[in-house]
Design a protein around this motif. Structure first.
Motif, PDB file in Angstrom:
ATOM      1  N   PHE A  79       5.251   5.253 -12.111  1.00 45.14           N
ATOM      2  CA  PHE A  79       3.799   5.134 -12.080  1.00 45.14           C
ATOM      3  C   PHE A  79       3.359   3.675 -12.214  1.00 45.14           C
ATOM      4  CE2 PHE A  79      -0.456   5.190 -13.962  1.00 45.14           C
ATOM      5  CZ  PHE A  79      -1.110   6.011 -13.061  1.00 45.14           C
ATOM      6  N   GLY A  80       4.008   2.928 -13.106  1.00 46.16           N
ATOM      7  CA  GLY A  80       3.653   1.514 -13.281  1.00 46.16           C
ATOM      8  C   GLY A  80       3.884   0.712 -12.023  1.00 46.16           C
ATOM      9  N   VAL A  81       4.977   1.044 -11.298  1.00 47.01           N
ATOM     10  CA  VAL A  81       5.249   0.361 -10.037  1.00 47.01           C
ATOM     11  C   VAL A  81       4.137   0.651  -9.033  1.00 47.01           C
ATOM     12  CG1 VAL A  81       6.858   0.162  -8.106  1.00 47.01           C
ATOM     13  CG2 VAL A  81       7.726   0.422 -10.425  1.00 47.01           C
ATOM     14  N   GLY A  82       3.666   1.912  -9.014  1.00 46.41           N
ATOM     15  CA  GLY A  82       2.591   2.287  -8.113  1.00 46.41           C
ATOM     16  C   GLY A  82       1.307   1.536  -8.418  1.00 46.41           C
ATOM     17  N   VAL A  83       0.992   1.383  -9.706  1.00 52.63           N
ATOM     18  CA  VAL A  83      -0.210   0.655 -10.105  1.00 52.63           C
ATOM     19  C   VAL A  83      -0.111  -0.805  -9.660  1.00 52.63           C
ATOM     20  CG1 VAL A  83      -1.536  -0.201 -12.072  1.00 52.63           C
ATOM     21  CG2 VAL A  83      -0.738   2.173 -12.048  1.00 52.63           C
ATOM     22  N   VAL A  84       1.072  -1.388  -9.857  1.00 52.51           N
ATOM     23  CA  VAL A  84       1.278  -2.768  -9.408  1.00 52.51           C
ATOM     24  C   VAL A  84       1.086  -2.861  -7.894  1.00 52.51           C
ATOM     25  CG1 VAL A  84       2.979  -4.615  -9.141  1.00 52.51           C
ATOM     26  CG2 VAL A  84       2.792  -3.395 -11.310  1.00 52.51           C
TER      27      VAL A  84
ATOM     28  N   SER B 196       0.832  -1.206   0.000  1.00 51.29           N
ATOM     29  CA  SER B 196       0.000   0.000   0.000  1.00 51.29           C
ATOM     30  C   SER B 196       0.864   1.252   0.000  1.00 51.29           C
ATOM     31  CB  SER B 196      -0.944  -0.007   1.200  1.00 51.29           C
ATOM     32  OG  SER B 196      -0.226  -0.041   2.426  1.00 51.29           O
ATOM     33  N   LEU B 197       1.999   1.208   0.699  1.00 52.07           N
ATOM     34  CA  LEU B 197       2.912   2.345   0.692  1.00 52.07           C
ATOM     35  C   LEU B 197       3.561   2.525  -0.666  1.00 52.07           C
ATOM     36  CD1 LEU B 197       4.208   4.627   2.280  1.00 52.07           C
ATOM     37  CD2 LEU B 197       5.994   3.025   3.002  1.00 52.07           C
ATOM     38  N   VAL B 198       3.875   1.406  -1.329  1.00 50.18           N
ATOM     39  CA  VAL B 198       4.418   1.479  -2.689  1.00 50.18           C
ATOM     40  C   VAL B 198       3.441   2.198  -3.608  1.00 50.18           C
ATOM     41  CG1 VAL B 198       4.975   0.110  -4.752  1.00 50.18           C
ATOM     42  CG2 VAL B 198       5.955  -0.506  -2.535  1.00 50.18           C
ATOM     43  N   GLY B 199       2.159   1.795  -3.559  1.00 50.53           N
ATOM     44  CA  GLY B 199       1.157   2.438  -4.403  1.00 50.53           C
ATOM     45  C   GLY B 199       1.006   3.909  -4.088  1.00 50.53           C
ATOM     46  N   PHE B 200       0.949   4.259  -2.807  1.00 51.32           N
ATOM     47  CA  PHE B 200       0.782   5.667  -2.423  1.00 51.32           C
ATOM     48  C   PHE B 200       1.993   6.498  -2.822  1.00 51.32           C
ATOM     49  CE2 PHE B 200       1.387   9.125   0.608  1.00 51.32           C
ATOM     50  CZ  PHE B 200       0.172   9.786   0.482  1.00 51.32           C
ATOM     51  N   TRP B 201       3.178   5.962  -2.603  1.00 52.89           N
ATOM     52  CA  TRP B 201       4.405   6.730  -2.866  1.00 52.89           C
ATOM     53  C   TRP B 201       4.571   7.028  -4.353  1.00 52.89           C
ATOM     54  CZ3 TRP B 201       8.160   8.904   0.210  1.00 52.89           C
ATOM     55  CH2 TRP B 201       9.326   9.322  -0.439  1.00 52.89           C
ATOM     56  N   PHE B 202       4.459   6.016  -5.183  1.00 57.42           N
ATOM     57  CA  PHE B 202       4.756   6.171  -6.613  1.00 57.42           C
ATOM     58  C   PHE B 202       3.635   6.848  -7.377  1.00 57.42           C
ATOM     59  CE2 PHE B 202       7.709   2.651  -5.620  1.00 57.42           C
ATOM     60  CZ  PHE B 202       8.881   3.233  -6.071  1.00 57.42           C
ATOM     61  N   ILE B 203       2.417   6.835  -6.859  1.00 56.80           N
ATOM     62  CA  ILE B 203       1.301   7.457  -7.577  1.00 56.80           C
ATOM     63  C   ILE B 203       0.997   8.848  -7.040  1.00 56.80           C
ATOM     64  CG2 ILE B 203      -1.169   7.283  -8.108  1.00 56.80           C
ATOM     65  CD1 ILE B 203      -0.876   4.276  -8.171  1.00 56.80           C
TER      66      ILE B 203
END
Length: 264
Positions: free
Chosen positions: A220-225, A204-211
């Motif tokens: 952005f793709g990493v955040g979507v994943v 969830s932190l990955v998605g929040f950070w990258f997006i």
């Protein structure tokens, strides 16, 4: 992890994966006792919710169940048929209040991890599973001594083996029964809730950070994943939360029966 750090780099800031610090909580208010934290508060809230639900369901039962009573009866039959009866047999009804309480309390505590604002599984603090496991362990030994007397300590040994085998078997059996069993009873629940919460926090932190926090074209793709995996892991975590409550109550029923009657 290095790839994520590189993609997250922006303006000197770097992505920091969540660690064990996410399980540390300060007191609820300044100057409050160190033990009065968010997990303790919601452990009590979970207990009160369970009491309120079953009071509502069974305080004034109807011949034709509706609403809370209907849900309560479904829960009762599940615990009775899938947890208590396979081990306790004729002793099932006597121990249903305890097993119902254990199953639903642990399940509610686990579900808190996916409820907004709370977002923390109570059982991921080792103290809570340990207290429940010690209670079941003490109850098991008490029942063993009460129903079997001193033979409780010998009844757990298989009969008819050559005596040299017992030299090795006795310490192993006692170690397993009186130390390893209660230890694993608590740690199994704790470890699954701890690991599940850590994984959900990471993705969830990955998605929040990258997006949202540090959006980049490359990241952005990493955040979507991260968002997709968080959704999938949340669904899996809901299943694991139920299974861990089920297994804890199931083992409690098995331990209680081992105290009531000698294994054969």
């Amino acid at each position: 992890m290095n790839a994520l750090t590189v993609l997250a780099s922006s303006g000197g800031d770097e992505f920091q994966a969540p660690g064990p610090e996410i399980f540390d909580f300060p007191p609820l208010f300044s100057g409050g006792p160190a033990w009065l934290t968010k997990p303790v508060l919601f452990a009590v809230v979970g207990s009160l919710l369970i009491c309120a639900f079953f009071w509502t369901a069974f305080a004034k039962p109807k011949l034709v169940p509706r609403g809370a009573q209907n849900l309560g009866e479904v829960g009762y039959m599940f615990v009775r048929d899938q947890i208590a009866r396979p081990f306790l047999g004729k002793n099932t009804e006597r121990w249903m209040p305890l097993l119902m309480s254990l199953f639903f309390l642990i399940w509610f505590w686990n579900i808190f991890s996916v409820i907004p604002i709370i977002q923390f599984p109570i059982a991921s603090h080792i103290a809570f599973p340990i207290v429940l496991a010690i209670f079941v362990y003490c109850l098991k030994v008490y029942l063993g001594l009460r129903h079997q007397g001193a033979k409780y300590f010998t009844n757990m040994m298989p009969k008819g083996l050559p005596w040299p085998v017992y030299i090795l078997l006795v310490p192993i059996e006692y170690l397993s029964t009186f130390i390893i069993a209660p230890f694993t009873h608590a740690v199994r629940l704790f470890a699954n809730m701890f690991a599940g919460h850590m994984i959900l926090a990471f993705f969830s932190l990955v998605g929040f950070w990258f997006i949202f926090e540090k959006p980049t074209v490359a990241g952005f793709g990493v955040g979507v994943v991260g968002v997709i995996v968080t959704i999938l892991m949340t669904a899996l975590e809901l299943l694991i939360q139920f299974l861990q409550a089920f297994l804890f109550a199931l083992l409690a029923a098995m331990y209680i029966q081992s105290g009531l009657e000698a294994d054969h």
